[in-house]
Write a protein that holds these residues in place. Structure first.
Motif, mmCIF file in Angstrom:
data_model
loop_
_atom_site.group_PDB
_atom_site.id
_atom_site.type_symbol
_atom_site.label_atom_id
_atom_site.label_comp_id
_atom_site.label_asym_id
_atom_site.label_seq_id
_atom_site.Cartn_x
_atom_site.Cartn_y
_atom_site.Cartn_z
ATOM 1 N N UNK A 146 0.803 -1.005 -0.024
ATOM 2 C CA UNK A 146 0.189 -0.052 0.021
ATOM 3 C C UNK A 146 0.891 1.286 0.077
ATOM 4 N N UNK A 147 2.060 1.198 0.326
ATOM 5 C CA UNK A 147 2.944 2.203 0.532
ATOM 6 C C UNK A 147 3.727 2.379 -0.735
ATOM 7 N N UNK A 148 3.599 1.498 -1.701
ATOM 8 C CA UNK A 148 4.478 1.644 -3.013
ATOM 9 C C UNK A 148 5.782 1.094 -3.088
ATOM 10 N N UNK A 153 10.630 7.587 -5.539
ATOM 11 C CA UNK A 153 9.561 8.281 -4.628
ATOM 12 C C UNK A 153 8.263 7.762 -4.759
ATOM 13 N N UNK A 154 7.441 7.172 -3.674
ATOM 14 C CA UNK A 154 6.152 6.527 -3.948
ATOM 15 C C UNK A 154 5.100 7.300 -2.960
ATOM 16 N N UNK A 155 3.919 7.147 -3.343
ATOM 17 C CA UNK A 155 2.492 7.745 -2.954
ATOM 18 C C UNK A 155 2.050 6.419 -2.057
ATOM 19 N N UNK A 156 1.616 6.851 -0.670
ATOM 20 C CA UNK A 156 0.780 5.769 -0.149
ATOM 21 C C UNK A 156 -0.596 5.815 -0.266
ATOM 22 N N UNK A 157 -1.191 4.867 -0.255
ATOM 23 C CA UNK A 157 -2.699 4.660 -0.467
ATOM 24 C C UNK A 157 -3.510 5.249 0.833
ATOM 25 N N UNK A 181 -16.614 12.201 -11.232
ATOM 26 C CA UNK A 181 -16.291 12.981 -12.272
ATOM 27 C C UNK A 181 -15.675 12.103 -13.449
ATOM 28 N N UNK A 182 -15.896 10.685 -13.336
ATOM 29 C CA UNK A 182 -15.472 9.828 -14.376
ATOM 30 C C UNK A 182 -13.825 9.685 -14.352
ATOM 31 N N UNK A 183 -13.384 9.584 -13.317
ATOM 32 C CA UNK A 183 -12.012 9.370 -12.901
ATOM 33 C C UNK A 183 -11.782 8.154 -11.975
ATOM 34 N N UNK A 184 -11.014 7.199 -12.123
ATOM 35 C CA UNK A 184 -10.467 6.455 -11.010
ATOM 36 C C UNK A 184 -8.965 6.415 -10.669
ATOM 37 N N UNK A 185 -8.762 6.537 -9.388
ATOM 38 C CA UNK A 185 -7.440 6.442 -8.781
ATOM 39 C C UNK A 185 -6.536 5.105 -9.020
ATOM 40 N N UNK A 186 -5.791 4.991 -9.527
ATOM 41 C CA UNK A 186 -4.913 4.047 -9.506
ATOM 42 C C UNK A 186 -3.514 4.121 -9.157
ATOM 43 N N UNK A 187 -2.814 3.152 -8.714
ATOM 44 C CA UNK A 187 -1.277 2.958 -8.182
ATOM 45 C C UNK A 187 -0.586 2.891 -9.266
ATOM 46 N N UNK A 233 8.916 6.398 -10.556
ATOM 47 C CA UNK A 233 8.067 7.007 -9.542
ATOM 48 C C UNK A 233 7.007 5.941 -9.378
ATOM 49 N N UNK A 234 6.224 6.010 -7.980
ATOM 50 C CA UNK A 234 5.113 5.358 -7.960
ATOM 51 C C UNK A 234 4.096 6.209 -7.559
ATOM 52 N N UNK A 235 3.049 6.540 -8.268
ATOM 53 C CA UNK A 235 2.043 7.625 -8.035
ATOM 54 C C UNK A 235 0.479 7.454 -7.914
ATOM 55 N N UNK A 236 -0.188 7.783 -6.948
ATOM 56 C CA UNK A 236 -1.511 7.615 -7.184
ATOM 57 C C UNK A 236 -2.231 8.430 -8.211
ATOM 58 N N UNK A 237 -2.792 8.355 -8.954
ATOM 59 C CA UNK A 237 -3.128 9.193 -10.243
ATOM 60 C C UNK A 237 -4.539 8.873 -10.502
#
Ligand SMILES: NC(=O)c1ccc[n+]([C@@H]2O[C@H](COP(=O)([O-])OP(=O)(O)OC[C@H]3O[C@@H](n4cnc5c(N)ncnc54)[C@H](OP(=O)(O)O)[C@@H]3O)[C@@H](O)[C@H]2O)c1
Length: 331
Positions: A204-206, A231-235, A249-255, A269-273
């Motif tokens: 979960x922390x990437x 660098x990594x984003x955490x859930x 808004x028609x968007x889905x978060x993905x790691x 990078x590991x990003x939540x986008x």
């Protein structure tokens, strides 16, 4: 009509797929989800592999199959294996076992991305010694990410970007959060489904995705980034409210784990986008993985499939075993 036998230019009993394969003595390191599937596959390869020993943490009794079950690593190496198949968790024992294998001239096949990613020296040493050192299962489970990267390189393509959902556990948890389920319940469901470990923080922390990126970077760009420095984003930095708002808004978060060639070099990078919901990487469900590979020629390859689980992961390990056998047991 020409018969099949007449069409072959060698007698059937000398067919290279059977006659040239050596017999490998194998030590299995761990026999949990992955290696119990591998063991079943190896049992279907009589004459090509022989199980010298199986190492586990808890002692097993004699009734658990006709194998030598050991808890002592050194004793396992004393059985004289040609190959170790590592499906241990990320632990000191795994690192010790792989170092010992390379030191003793034993081929290595591993599913253990964490250890392989942080110890590039082991692969370099094994290759210098002409040993097999393969880890197809370590990235993508059953999705042939490393194999595709290697093939693109061999065909003369220059890879410019690799981007994907590489961690099935995070994706599974995100899918539940999107349904309004809270973090604790989503993690518990992932654990009950067998996708999340007792401590799911590496997923979960990437860090797990970062280790996989490090292995892809090695295959694609011949570099060995430190997974801990990616660098990594955490859930846990996302709220359920943000995730639900994105959905509206028609968007889905993905790691999203990404490697790209920039002016300053290769950036990882590991990003939540939040991606548009019809994007190929947004449509990845549950524990699936998906990867886009872009090349300077304009070629884009998109792979997706089961990123975890016994059948796909053991299948990747077994494909490494078959490749080693086909290669005459050499690296
Ligand atoms: N599961 C997947 O879908 C998947 C996919 C890709 C890669 N991987 C990687 O594959 C590896 C194995 O995963 P898994 O799911 O098969 O794990 P698992 O089910 O937890 O099995 C781990 C095995 O390792 C043994 N073990 C643990 N610590 C040990 C120690 N210190 N000394 C000796 N044996 C020890 C355990 O022994 P006991 O049986 O006695 O407990 C068990 O047999 C991990 O590195 C993981 O990241 C897994």
């Amino acid at each position: 009509m020409m018969s099949l036998v007449a069409a072959l230019d060698y007698p059937l009993d000398l067919a290279p797929t059977t006659a040239l394969k050596p017999r490998l003595r194998v030590v299995l390191l761990g026999c949990g989800t992955v290696n119990s599937g591998v063991l079943a596959g190896l049992e279907d390869m009589p004459g090509q592999v022989e199980i010298a020993a199986i190492v586990t943490r808890r002692p097993r009794n004699e009734s658990e199959g006709a194998y030598a079950w050991l808890t002592d690593l050194t004793a396992a190496f004393d059985t004289g294996p040609d190959l170790v198949i590592d499906a241990l968790p990320d632990c000191a024992a795994a690192e010790k076992a792989l170092a010992l294998a390379v030191e003793r001239g034993v081929h290595v096949i591993s599913a253990n991305k964490a250890v392989i990613a942080r110890r590039p020296d082991l692969e370099a040493k094994a290759r210098r010694a002409g040993l097999g050192f393969a880890y197809s299962a370590a990235v993508g489970g059953g999705v042939p990410v490393l194999e595709t990267v290697a093939r693109l390189k061999a065909s003369g393509e220059t890879i410019t970007r690799v981007r994907g959902v590489l961690n099935g556990t995070s994706n599974f948890v995100l899918g539940l959060l999107e349904k309004g389920i809270g973090f604790d319940d989503a993690i518990a469901a992932a654990q009950a489904a067998g996708f999340a470990e007792e401590d799911p923080s590496a997923d979960l922390d990437g860090l797990d995705a970062a280790a996989k990126l490090a292995l892809i970077a090695r295959a694609a760009f011949d570099i060995a980034p430190d997974p801990y420095a990616i660098p990594a984003d955490s859930l846990f930095d996302l709220s359920v409210g943000q995730i639900l708002g994105a959905r509206e808004n028609g968007l889905r978060y993905r790691q999203l784990a990404e490697l790209s060639v920039q002016a300053e070099g290769v950036v990882a990078t590991v990003r939540l986008q939040a991606l548009p919901e019809d994007h190929a990487l947004a449509r990845v469900e549950n524990e699936e993985n998906a990867v886009e590979i872009d090349c300077a020629s304009g070629t884009r390859i998109v792979l997706n499939g089961k990123g975890a689980g016994q059948t796909p992961t053991a299948g990747s390990v077994l494909s490494d075993v078959r490749a080693l056998l086909a290669n005459g047991g050499a690296g």
